[in-house]
Design a protein around this motif. Structure first.
Motif, PDB file in Angstrom:
ATOM      1  N   SER A 159       0.825  -1.210   0.000  1.00 46.70           N
ATOM      2  CA  SER A 159       0.000   0.000   0.000  1.00 46.70           C
ATOM      3  C   SER A 159       0.860   1.262   0.000  1.00 46.70           C
ATOM      4  CB  SER A 159      -0.939   0.005   1.211  1.00 46.70           C
ATOM      5  OG  SER A 159      -0.217  -0.043   2.428  1.00 46.70           O
ATOM      6  N   PRO A 214      -3.094   4.683   5.752  1.00 52.72           N
ATOM      7  CA  PRO A 214      -2.490   3.409   6.173  1.00 52.72           C
ATOM      8  C   PRO A 214      -1.602   3.487   7.409  1.00 52.72           C
ATOM      9  CG  PRO A 214      -2.219   3.752   3.802  1.00 52.72           C
ATOM     10  CD  PRO A 214      -2.718   5.043   4.372  1.00 52.72           C
ATOM     11  N   LEU A 249      -5.857  -1.742   5.142  1.00 54.88           N
ATOM     12  CA  LEU A 249      -4.625  -1.829   4.347  1.00 54.88           C
ATOM     13  C   LEU A 249      -4.890  -2.487   2.990  1.00 54.88           C
ATOM     14  CD1 LEU A 249      -1.946  -2.771   7.039  1.00 54.88           C
ATOM     15  CD2 LEU A 249      -2.482  -0.531   6.068  1.00 54.88           C
ATOM     16  N   TRP A 252      -6.447   0.066   0.771  1.00 56.62           N
ATOM     17  CA  TRP A 252      -5.453   1.023   0.294  1.00 56.62           C
ATOM     18  C   TRP A 252      -4.549   0.422  -0.779  1.00 56.62           C
ATOM     19  CZ3 TRP A 252      -5.228   5.910  -0.154  1.00 56.62           C
ATOM     20  CH2 TRP A 252      -5.889   6.740   0.748  1.00 56.62           C
ATOM     21  N   CYS A 253      -4.358  -0.884  -0.756  1.00 56.03           N
ATOM     22  CA  CYS A 253      -3.600  -1.535  -1.838  1.00 56.03           C
ATOM     23  C   CYS A 253      -4.338  -1.361  -3.161  1.00 56.03           C
ATOM     24  CB  CYS A 253      -3.403  -3.024  -1.537  1.00 56.03           C
ATOM     25  SG  CYS A 253      -2.217  -3.359  -0.222  1.00 56.03           S
ATOM     26  N   GLY A 256      -4.435   2.442  -3.993  1.00 58.47           N
ATOM     27  CA  GLY A 256      -3.103   2.857  -4.422  1.00 58.47           C
ATOM     28  C   GLY A 256      -2.793   2.408  -5.835  1.00 58.47           C
TER      29      GLY A 256
END
Length: 271
Positions: A159, A214, A249, A252-253, A256
């Motif tokens: 992330s 994150p 998380l 967010w991966c 991102g």
């Protein structure tokens, strides 16, 4: 009779690119010293100044800070290093030259991931050793905690690296990117409870804002690994919230990845 040579795949080219990235990183002594020493020095200084008893018997403020800063060190070696490194590559024209080669674009990013993974593991080992020496932090004895360490580390690296790729395109110069990345990282450390321990001492609004990013969850995950279960009472929710840590998380991966694909530029030239 003709011999046909197999064309290297994207992943194998990415590994080769990763080896090159690592050689370039470790040849730059100033960058190596800054990357690895700054988080450790900050942990020693702040931990020594702020160390003291907390509401939880047997858990000191220094231990809370040290465990969180191990997580913050991962963001330093991923978000900071990648964002600044890509901006520098773009400014000197290295990205434009790479784009003109047969190497798949994905191999460049795989190489960055390899570099970040190696340096992040090294940073974790270094920070953990310093924390055990200075603040009597203990390695986990429960296999479940080691598993938590692995998945928090992996999700944190992925992330943060993807977000580093994204922020590298915000400013139009490497100097501007350095200032932007450091500002974002510094602010997030304060509002995520890295420098202020326990996190319950922060205003609720700050923690609510930090919860969208994150860093707060990476640090919380690392605290769950290195601190006793009773220390969870020092968190805002009173528990480690590990399922929520994993969910945030993982989200967010994905975010991102989307941001990196949308924002990434090979040159500083206006379209």
């Amino acid at each position: 009779m003709t011999t046909t040579m197999a064309v290297p795949g994207t992943f194998s080219l990415g590994l080769a690119r990763g080896a090159l990235e690592l050689r370039q990183f470790f040849r730059n002594r100033e960058q190596v010293v800054f990357t690895f020493s700054l988080p450790a020095v900050l942990m020693i200084l702040l931990g020594s100044i702020l160390d003291g008893p907390t509401a939880q018997t047997g858990v000191s403020s220094g231990q809370l800070l040290a465990a969180g800063m191990i997580g913050a060190g991962i963001v330093s070696t991923s978000f900071n290093s990648v964002g600044i490194g890509i901006a520098a590559d773009r400014e000197i024209g290295a990205l434009k030259r790479l784009r003109g080669t047969p190497m798949p674009a994905a191999a460049y990013f795989v190489g960055k991931m390899v570099m970040v993974a190696v340096t992040s593991v090294a940073q974790t080992v270094l920070m953990g050793a310093v924390a055990m020496l200075m603040f009597h932090l203990e390695l986990p004895s429960d296999p479940a905690k080691w598993l938590t360490l692995v998945w928090v580390l992996l999700l944190g690296i992925v992330s943060s690296t993807l977000l580093g790729i994204s922020i590298s395109s915000v400013a139009r110069s490497a100097t501007g990117t350095v200032a932007l990345v450091q500002l974002v990282y510094l602010v997030l450390q304060f509002i995520s409870g890295v420098f202020v321990t326990p996190i319950t001492h922060l205003p609720r609004i700050m923690v609510d804002v930090a919860s969208f990013f994150p860093l707060k969850w990476i640090c919380q995950g690392f605290r769950s690994v290195f601190l006793p279960p009773e220390a969870a009472t020092q968190e805002m929710a009173g528990t480690w919230e590990l399922p929520k840590v994993a969910l945030v998380l993982a989200v967010w991966c994905v975010v991102g990845l989307v941001l990196a694909r949308v924002t990434f530029r090979w040159t500083n030239e206006a379209k």
